[in-house]
Design an enzyme around this catalytic site. Structure first.
Site, PDB file in Angstrom:
ATOM      1  N   LYS A   1      49.416 -31.911  17.117  1.00  0.00           N
ATOM      2  CA  LYS A   1      49.254 -32.578  18.423  1.00  0.00           C
ATOM      3  C   LYS A   1      49.312 -34.091  18.246  1.00  0.00           C
ATOM      4  O   LYS A   1      48.486 -34.676  17.545  1.00  0.00           O
ATOM      5  CB  LYS A   1      47.918 -32.153  19.041  1.00  0.00           C
ATOM      6  CG  LYS A   1      47.696 -32.730  20.427  1.00  0.00           C
ATOM      7  CD  LYS A   1      46.522 -32.058  21.097  1.00  0.00           C
ATOM      8  CE  LYS A   1      46.260 -32.568  22.478  1.00  0.00           C
ATOM      9  NZ  LYS A   1      45.096 -31.923  23.085  1.00  0.00           N
TER      10      LYS A   1
ATOM     11  N   CYS B   1      42.868 -37.623  18.434  1.00  0.00           N
ATOM     12  CA  CYS B   1      41.698 -37.864  19.275  1.00  0.00           C
ATOM     13  C   CYS B   1      41.308 -39.340  19.231  1.00  0.00           C
ATOM     14  O   CYS B   1      40.985 -39.856  18.166  1.00  0.00           O
ATOM     15  CB  CYS B   1      40.506 -37.011  18.836  1.00  0.00           C
ATOM     16  SG  CYS B   1      39.063 -37.359  19.869  1.00  0.00           S
TER      17      CYS B   1
ATOM     18  N   ASN C   1      48.241 -36.305  23.575  1.00  0.00           N
ATOM     19  CA  ASN C   1      46.790 -36.406  23.760  1.00  0.00           C
ATOM     20  C   ASN C   1      46.532 -37.585  24.729  1.00  0.00           C
ATOM     21  O   ASN C   1      47.469 -38.147  25.287  1.00  0.00           O
ATOM     22  CB  ASN C   1      46.100 -36.623  22.410  1.00  0.00           C
ATOM     23  CG  ASN C   1      44.684 -36.077  22.399  1.00  0.00           C
ATOM     24  OD1 ASN C   1      43.941 -36.232  23.368  1.00  0.00           O
ATOM     25  ND2 ASN C   1      44.284 -35.439  21.320  1.00  0.00           N
TER      26      ASN C   1
HETATM   27  C1  LIG Z   1      37.061 -33.556  28.746  1.00  0.00           C
HETATM   28  C2  LIG Z   1      38.208 -33.495  27.784  1.00  0.00           C
HETATM   29  C3  LIG Z   1      37.996 -33.040  26.484  1.00  0.00           C
HETATM   30  C4  LIG Z   1      39.056 -32.977  25.578  1.00  0.00           C
HETATM   31  N1  LIG Z   1      38.824 -32.509  24.316  1.00  0.00           N
HETATM   32  C5  LIG Z   1      39.875 -32.384  23.449  1.00  0.00           C
HETATM   33  C6  LIG Z   1      39.678 -31.820  22.169  1.00  0.00           C
HETATM   34  O1  LIG Z   1      38.575 -31.387  21.793  1.00  0.00           O
HETATM   35  N2  LIG Z   1      40.752 -31.740  21.343  1.00  0.00           N
HETATM   36  C7  LIG Z   1      42.007 -32.160  21.712  1.00  0.00           C
HETATM   37  O2  LIG Z   1      42.953 -32.033  20.919  1.00  0.00           O
HETATM   38  N3  LIG Z   1      42.226 -32.688  22.938  1.00  0.00           N
HETATM   39  C8  LIG Z   1      41.192 -32.804  23.806  1.00  0.00           C
HETATM   40  N4  LIG Z   1      41.415 -33.325  25.056  1.00  0.00           N
HETATM   41  C9  LIG Z   1      42.778 -33.780  25.423  1.00  0.00           C
HETATM   42  C10 LIG Z   1      43.523 -32.708  26.217  1.00  0.00           C
HETATM   43  O3  LIG Z   1      43.714 -31.532  25.463  1.00  0.00           O
HETATM   44  C11 LIG Z   1      44.900 -33.243  26.675  1.00  0.00           C
HETATM   45  O4  LIG Z   1      45.670 -33.597  25.534  1.00  0.00           O
HETATM   46  C12 LIG Z   1      44.785 -34.465  27.581  1.00  0.00           C
HETATM   47  O5  LIG Z   1      43.690 -34.349  28.463  1.00  0.00           O
HETATM   48  C13 LIG Z   1      46.067 -34.711  28.390  1.00  0.00           C
HETATM   49  O6  LIG Z   1      46.366 -33.639  29.238  1.00  0.00           O
HETATM   50  P1  LIG Z   1      45.929 -33.601  30.804  1.00  0.00           P
HETATM   51  O7  LIG Z   1      46.371 -34.890  31.415  1.00  0.00           O
HETATM   52  O8  LIG Z   1      46.607 -32.387  31.350  1.00  0.00           O
HETATM   53  O9  LIG Z   1      44.441 -33.475  30.809  1.00  0.00           O
HETATM   54  C14 LIG Z   1      40.363 -33.395  25.983  1.00  0.00           C
HETATM   55  C15 LIG Z   1      40.574 -33.856  27.280  1.00  0.00           C
HETATM   56  C16 LIG Z   1      39.516 -33.903  28.189  1.00  0.00           C
HETATM   57  C17 LIG Z   1      39.798 -34.403  29.587  1.00  0.00           C
END
Ligand SMILES: Cc1cc2nc3c(=O)[nH]c(=O)nc-3n(C[C@H](O)[C@H](O)[C@H](O)COP(=O)(O)O)c2cc1C
Length: 308
Positions: free
Chosen positions: A170, A135, A197
């Site tokens: 992750k 994160c 991530n």
């Molecule tokens: C609003 C938001 C909140 C997120 N919160 C978390 C989280 O709590 N823990 C985590 O491991 N990843 C979190 N992520 C990351 C997503 O799980 C993912 O790894 C990242 O958005 C990339 O994928 P995407 O492009 O399909 O969104 C978050 C992403 C977004 C957009």
């Protein structure tokens, strides 16, 4: 031509059997019930919970999300209800929805991760854990463990000692060599990896002359990061033997198939859930159609068939 029901969508991930390869990414599907009028947890092969920490966390100051060209920035900062409230209030509402529940966890220290993993090891309804060592929006924990191979390995090893079920780690793209981290985490006992991530990013309000996000910087997700995610997946696939879950900018079924062909055993959908709450259903329908057209009976047969 094969009928829809003849395509086998099941995938297995280090002992975890999923009815289909489409997983809700952590933090983008809440605790699984927030979308109840728009999407069902049961659409997904698995739902990964918003990151849980031992104690509740308020997260970062607002604004915490903003739209950018080709994606979004977030600086939520791991706001969550904490383990006890998750177990008591959130988990019961997620059970019995016809999906596998994976808990995503983070901590400020190795000891906190281990304590939480130990508690989750006892919850039989949760067969897998995703360790968030990636994160970018918190100072302690999160990415602090994910950017060097030794730190990532030490944490994974410590959690492996107490956690007996499927352990997924992750990974962050905010590193110079993701293969080195993947190798170290595999050696430390991880059963599978999720990658990626978000990437570090920021946006500026030109009138206020201020950063848009209250935290100044945030994590970039969505279509903008897809090529980076595919590259990292490709690197990891040629480095480790454990199964990989690909994510980063998957918006539709062709994106999902690109990840599977590059080496993902399953995929996670994040930002797409905000744009199209039916994304999982649409992606599965598209994948099924693709398999029918190409005479592929089992979707898992697409994993890693990339020709280079
Ligand atoms: C609003 C938001 C909140 C997120 N919160 C978390 C989280 O709590 N823990 C985590 O491991 N990843 C979190 N992520 C990351 C997503 O799980 C993912 O790894 C990242 O958005 C990339 O994928 P995407 O492009 O399909 O969104 C978050 C992403 C977004 C957009």
């Amino acid at each position: 031509m094969k009928k829809l029901r003849d395509i086998d969508l099941r995938v297995s991930l280090a002992g975890l059997e999923l009815k289909n390869p489409v997983i809700a990414a952590s933090g983008t599907f809440g605790y699984g019930t927030e979308y109840s009028t728009l999407a069902e947890p049961g659409d997904f092969g698995a739902v990964i919970t918003k990151t849980i920490t031992l104690s509740p966390r308020a997260g970062n100051p607002p604004p915490r999300v903003c739209e950018t060209a080709c994606g979004m920035l977030n600086s939520i900062g791991l706001a969550n209800v904490g383990f006890e409230a998750f177990k008591k209030d959130k988990l019961p509402r997620l059970l019995g929805k016809g999906t596998v529940i994976i808990a995503n966890i983070a901590g400020n220290t190795i000891e906190e991760y281990v304590e939480l993993a130990g508690k989750l090891n006892k919850i039989t309804d949760i067969p897998a854990l995703e360790l968030n060592i990636s994160c970018p929006n918190v100072r302690h924990g999160g990415i602090a463990f994910g950017t060097d191979p030794a730190g990532a390995a030490a944490l994974s090893k410590a959690v492996r000692r107490v956690y007996k079920k499927t352990l997924i780690v992750k990974l962050s793209p905010n590193v110079s060599d993701i293969a080195a981290i993947a190798r170290a985490v595999e050696k430390a006992g991880a059963d599978a990896l999720s990658l990626i991530n978000t990437l570090y990013g920021m946006a500026v309000d030109i009138r206020k002359r201020r950063p848009v996000l209250g935290n100044i910087t945030g994590g970039l997700s969505g279509p903008a990061i897809k090529p980076v995610a595919l590259y990292n997946l490709y690197k990891a696939y040629h480095t480790v033997k454990i199964p990989l879950i690909g994510l980063g900018g998957i918006m539709n079924y062709t994106d999902a198939l690109e990840f599977m062909i590059t080496g993902a055993a399953a995929v996670q959908i994040g930002t797409a859930n905000f744009v199209n709450p039916s994304a999982a259903r649409d992606i599965l329908a598209g994948m099924t159609g693709f398999c029918r057209e190409n005479n592929i009976i089992r979707v898992k047969n697409l994993t890693g068939v990339l020709k280079c």
